[in-house]
Scaffold this active site. Structure first.
Site, short mmCIF file in Angstrom:
data_model
loop_
_atom_site.label_atom_id
_atom_site.label_comp_id
_atom_site.label_asym_id
_atom_site.label_seq_id
_atom_site.Cartn_x
_atom_site.Cartn_y
_atom_site.Cartn_z
N ASP A 197 108.45 -12.71 25.47
CA ASP A 197 109.63 -11.63 25.36
C ASP A 197 109.69 -11.10 26.70
OD1 ASP A 197 110.70 -8.87 25.13
OD2 ASP A 197 110.47 -8.81 23.16
N HIS A 198 111.07 -11.45 27.24
CA HIS A 198 111.04 -11.15 28.80
C HIS A 198 110.94 -9.60 29.08
CE1 HIS A 198 115.35 -10.54 27.85
NE2 HIS A 198 115.57 -9.96 29.07
N HIS A 204 112.50 -6.89 21.88
CA HIS A 204 112.53 -5.98 23.49
C HIS A 204 112.08 -4.58 23.08
CE1 HIS A 204 113.78 -9.64 24.51
NE2 HIS A 204 115.21 -9.42 24.63
C1 BG6 Z 1 118.32 -10.97 25.39
C2 BG6 Z 1 119.30 -10.95 24.52
O1 BG6 Z 1 117.14 -11.41 24.68
O2 BG6 Z 1 118.36 -9.93 26.23
C3 BG6 Z 1 120.73 -10.56 25.00
O3 BG6 Z 1 119.57 -12.12 23.74
C4 BG6 Z 1 120.79 -9.36 26.03
O4 BG6 Z 1 121.73 -10.17 24.13
C5 BG6 Z 1 119.45 -9.58 26.85
O5 BG6 Z 1 121.72 -9.43 26.59
C6 BG6 Z 1 119.30 -8.19 27.60
O6 BG6 Z 1 118.22 -8.60 28.72
P1 BG6 Z 1 118.21 -7.74 29.92
O7 BG6 Z 1 117.01 -8.15 30.63
O8 BG6 Z 1 119.57 -8.09 30.76
O9 BG6 Z 1 118.05 -6.19 29.63
#
Ligand code: BG6
Length: 507
Positions: free
Chosen positions: A194-195, A257
């Site tokens: 989960d990034h 997230h």
């Molecule tokens: C991804 C989603 O996991 O996270 C995207 O699939 C979203 O839809 C993105 O835009 C948002 O990530 P960050 O790091 O830009 O907040």
């Protein structure tokens, strides 16, 4: 006075660690994620000298590319970064290889095994392998089976599998996928990514809470009246309608997230800082979480979809007009939910979470609002008294703000809110790494702390089951509210808070 306890189990997040000799195998190497995030992050690790010299990256996909083709494609998409560090790229590039693989074909897996042995000899990678599944989710189980059948997962200390989101579509499918994956891998080999957990500021919530003594005593229902968690985006669906139409904001952002931010904000302090102790606490808090009204869950959730907006110079299409989106789509691009956590720390404290595309600002933050002073001794300069707030800014302008009242200058005794601001950039002078840099390094190190364990994923899906079921079975109870692009979502989301006499924070 007793001195603080230091635990001998200082593993995981605490140490400066060295990645062992390694071959990272990316399935789905011709896809977007590989050239947008994975290869740039590996190159970053290389430039920071955090990759061992015995490193190789093997890209795998169905396309019949050669090593040379793969290197060229990656170079083309990283051209800006390469301009800054051409010598480093030339060196890094020597460790990039490509093998055409169809994950469902046995003979391809046999060839893959042979290629990996060849790479071991060429780059001294010692059979340490991290398999990154950046493929369509319906192939996750098949990929694990194929790797296991090709004997590529037999040593859990040397082989691991990284799985991208989405991990399941709901509680049942996540459970089934966990079972399937665990048929072929030990849980210690599985790294569900989960990034958001790779973001420095999300990890900082742990440090802020557990390295300081001033926060923990007040981090509970006695002092905190509500918590808001926001992940706002300015972008629309972009080129991803194919995926997004069957996902929507609830599955795309909330289940993973936002829920990770929630669990790190609300978890109990772990007994020690090792991966399982942290993941136990995160899983426990999710198991205690619920939609605020379980009998009438539709009262606690607002779904929205962006309509047209922008201005003359930059007119923006509505979601239903975007390419690949059905003109009658009922996929939500915005969602706001009220939750409770039934435990001693949080009983009765509402958690409001929201996310949306095409909002006015890109910002992710956690806002803790403290209870009002029991007696108001002073007139407030703004008319009504304000509450203390702690705002944890996840992105951009990573940092934290504490809002409190001071005496307004001049005669009289009026109070006025001011802010104390901590900014990562100002304090440390450098922006933090992209989440994937941290997570790729951790996966290759075999450190699972920042990855989601099977029970956490299941608990996160279970939490939203009442809403997912409503969307499936009685969609009229969770209607889609349109909102103009570049506004803060549908008015109904404001009503959700107004019922509790609250407002969303405008970041
Ligand atoms: C991804 C989603 O996991 O996270 C995207 O699939 C979203 O839809 C993105 O835009 C948002 O990530 P960050 O790091 O830009 O907040």
């Amino acid at each position: 006075m007793s001195s603080p306890i230091t635990n001998p189990l200082r593993v995981g997040l605490r140490q400066e660690r060295v990645i062992p000799p390694q071959c990272l195998v990316i399935f789905g190497a011709s896809g977007d994620l590989t050239h947008r995030k994975l290869v740039p992050s590996l190159f970053e690790l290389y430039k920071q000298r955090r990759l061992p010299s015995e490193f190789a990256l093997l890209g795998c996909a169905r396309r019949p590319w050669s090593d040379h083709d793969f290197r060229q494609k990656m170079a083309a998409s990283l051209s800006d970064k390469i301009k800054e560090s051409p010598i480093e790229w030339d060196e890094f590039c020597k460790g990039l290889f490509y093998e055409p693989v169809n994950i469902t074909h046995r003979e391809d897996l046999i060839k893959l095994g042979q290629r990996l042995e060849e790479i071991d000899r060429l780059r001294a990678t010692h059979s340490n392998r991290t398999f990154y599944l950046s493929i369509s989710p319906e192939f996750y189980g098949i990929a694990c089976r194929s790797l296991a059948e090709a004997n590529l997962l037999k040593d859990p200390k040397r082989s691991r599998v990284v799985i991208e989101k989405p991990f399941g579509r709901d509680y049942r499918s996540a459970q089934a996928l966990n079972k399937l994956v665990q048929n072929y891998c030990q849980e210690s080999q599985v790294f569900r990514i989960d990034h958001y957990l790779g973001k420095e500021t999300v990890q900082n919530i742990l440090v802020l809470r557990f390295a300081n003594t001033i926060f923990e005593p007040i981090w509970n229902r006695n002092y905190i009246s509500s918590i808001q968690i926001t992940a706002a985006e300015t972008v629309g669906v972009e080129e991803r309608a194919g995926y997004y139409e069957s996902s929507g904001a609830l599955r795309d952002m909330v289940q993973n997230h936002l829920t990770q931010m929630l669990s790190i904000t609300a978890m109990e302090p772990p007994g020690h800082f090792d991966p399982e102790a942290i993941r136990n606490e995160k899983a426990k808090v999710l198991q205690a979480a619920r939609i605020a009204d379980e009998i009438e869950p539709w009262k606690c959730c607002i779904r929205g979809q962006y309509g047209r907006g922008g201005n003359k110079e930059e007119p923006l299409l509505g979601y239903r007009e975007e390419s690949g989106v059905s003109p009658s789509s009922t996929t939500e691009t915005y969602v706001a939910i009220k939750l409770f956590i039934d435990n001693w720390r949080w009983q009765g404290v509402p958690f409001y979470i929201r996310t949306g595309k095409r909002l006015p600002k890109r910002v992710s933050e956690v806002v803790l609002t403290f209870r009002e002073a029991p007696v108001h001794l002073f007139d407030a300069a703004g008319g009504s008294p304000t509450s203390n707030q702690l705002i944890l800014r996840i992105q951009p302008d990573e940092g934290a703000v504490f809002r409190f009242d001071v005496k307004s200058p001049g005669s009289g005794m009026r109070s006025r809110p001011v802010e104390m601001d901590f900014s990562y950039e100002q304090s440390f002078g450098e922006p933090s790494d992209e989440g994937y840099v941290r997570l790729l390094a951790d996966a290759m190190l075999g450190d699972p702390t920042l990855f989601t364990r099977s029970d956490e994923v299941e608990a996160a899906w279970r939490l939203y089951t009442p809403l997912l079921e409503l969307i499936e079975d009685k969609p009229w109870q969770l209607p889609i509210h349109q909102y103009e692009s570049r506004t803060w979502g549908p008015a109904a989301a404001d009503v959700l808070l107004a019922r509790d006499e609250l407002l969303w924070r405008r970041p």
